[in-house]
Design a protein around this motif. Structure first.
Motif, PDB file in Angstrom:
ATOM      1  N   LEU A   6       0.851  -1.177   0.000  1.00  0.00           N
ATOM      2  CA  LEU A   6       0.000   0.000   0.000  1.00  0.00           C
ATOM      3  C   LEU A   6       0.892   1.232   0.000  1.00  0.00           C
ATOM      4  O   LEU A   6       1.635   1.467   0.957  1.00  0.00           O
ATOM      5  N   TYR A   7       0.862   1.992  -1.098  1.00  0.00           N
ATOM      6  CA  TYR A   7       1.588   3.259  -1.152  1.00  0.00           C
ATOM      7  C   TYR A   7       0.682   4.303  -0.517  1.00  0.00           C
ATOM      8  O   TYR A   7      -0.476   4.469  -0.908  1.00  0.00           O
ATOM      9  N   SER A   8       1.228   5.010   0.465  1.00  0.00           N
ATOM     10  CA  SER A   8       0.449   5.889   1.316  1.00  0.00           C
ATOM     11  C   SER A   8       1.278   7.125   1.659  1.00  0.00           C
ATOM     12  O   SER A   8       2.455   7.205   1.311  1.00  0.00           O
ATOM     13  N   CYS A  12      -3.160  11.093   5.133  1.00  0.00           N
ATOM     14  CA  CYS A  12      -4.106  10.716   4.074  1.00  0.00           C
ATOM     15  C   CYS A  12      -5.201   9.850   4.695  1.00  0.00           C
ATOM     16  O   CYS A  12      -4.965   8.695   5.052  1.00  0.00           O
ATOM     17  N   HIS A  13      -6.384  10.415   4.822  1.00  0.00           N
ATOM     18  CA  HIS A  13      -7.486   9.690   5.458  1.00  0.00           C
ATOM     19  C   HIS A  13      -7.943   8.502   4.619  1.00  0.00           C
ATOM     20  O   HIS A  13      -8.338   7.468   5.165  1.00  0.00           O
ATOM     21  N   LEU A  14      -7.888   8.624   3.302  1.00  0.00           N
ATOM     22  CA  LEU A  14      -8.251   7.494   2.444  1.00  0.00           C
ATOM     23  C   LEU A  14      -7.259   6.343   2.630  1.00  0.00           C
ATOM     24  O   LEU A  14      -7.647   5.171   2.680  1.00  0.00           O
ATOM     25  N   ILE A  37       5.215   7.310   0.761  1.00  0.00           N
ATOM     26  CA  ILE A  37       5.780   7.903  -0.456  1.00  0.00           C
ATOM     27  C   ILE A  37       6.629   9.133  -0.184  1.00  0.00           C
ATOM     28  O   ILE A  37       7.411   9.539  -1.033  1.00  0.00           O
ATOM     29  N   THR A  38       6.500   9.708   1.020  1.00  0.00           N
ATOM     30  CA  THR A  38       7.262  10.925   1.308  1.00  0.00           C
ATOM     31  C   THR A  38       8.725  10.636   1.636  1.00  0.00           C
ATOM     32  O   THR A  38       9.526  11.571   1.736  1.00  0.00           O
ATOM     33  N   ILE A  39       9.094   9.358   1.775  1.00  0.00           N
ATOM     34  CA  ILE A  39      10.490   9.032   2.097  1.00  0.00           C
ATOM     35  C   ILE A  39      11.280   8.570   0.872  1.00  0.00           C
ATOM     36  O   ILE A  39      12.461   8.281   0.979  1.00  0.00           O
ATOM     37  N   TYR A  49      -0.335  12.154  -6.398  1.00  0.00           N
ATOM     38  CA  TYR A  49      -1.735  12.531  -6.620  1.00  0.00           C
ATOM     39  C   TYR A  49      -2.652  11.315  -6.690  1.00  0.00           C
ATOM     40  O   TYR A  49      -3.838  11.458  -6.992  1.00  0.00           O
ATOM     41  N   GLU A  50      -2.117  10.145  -6.425  1.00  0.00           N
ATOM     42  CA  GLU A  50      -2.873   8.908  -6.626  1.00  0.00           C
ATOM     43  C   GLU A  50      -3.144   8.126  -5.347  1.00  0.00           C
ATOM     44  O   GLU A  50      -3.928   7.195  -5.379  1.00  0.00           O
ATOM     45  N   VAL A  51      -2.468   8.409  -4.250  1.00  0.00           N
ATOM     46  CA  VAL A  51      -2.603   7.578  -3.048  1.00  0.00           C
ATOM     47  C   VAL A  51      -4.042   7.558  -2.541  1.00  0.00           C
ATOM     48  O   VAL A  51      -4.754   8.552  -2.699  1.00  0.00           O
TER      49      VAL A  51
END
Length: 88
Positions: A6-8, A12-14, A37-39, A49-51
């Motif tokens: 899971l890319y997160s 991100c609430h979703l 994804i921020t690391i 824009y997709e997570v």
């Protein structure tokens, strides 16, 4: 056991909702790896824009992107969605 990635990203609430539901699924047995994804610049550029983005890790160690589940799915509906998506 089915390996999912899971890319997160934080906040991100979703992403958090999908992760919580995936962790509740008992059948099929899942091994969930959550990647922030921020690391990683490459992940960030690909998914900013997709997570949330969900992948299945194949036997040959390649990642197969799964369709995006609706955030409105219940745990039971997500389980059925995964059964269908993993067979495709």
């Amino acid at each position: 056991m089915i390996q999912l990635i899971l890319y997160s990203k934080p906040g991100c609430h979703l992403c958090e909702g999908l992760q919580e539901k995936l962790e509740q699924i008992q059948e099929p047995p899942l091994q969930l790896e959550v990647r922030d994804i921020t690391i990683n610049d490459a992940w960030f550029q690909a998914y900013q824009y997709e997570v949330p983005v969900l992948f299945q890790m194949a036997a040959d160690a390649t990642e197969k992107q799964l369709p995006r589940p609706s955030p409105r799915l219940s745990v039971e509906q997500l389980q059925k969605f995964l059964h269908k998506s993993l067979k495709a």
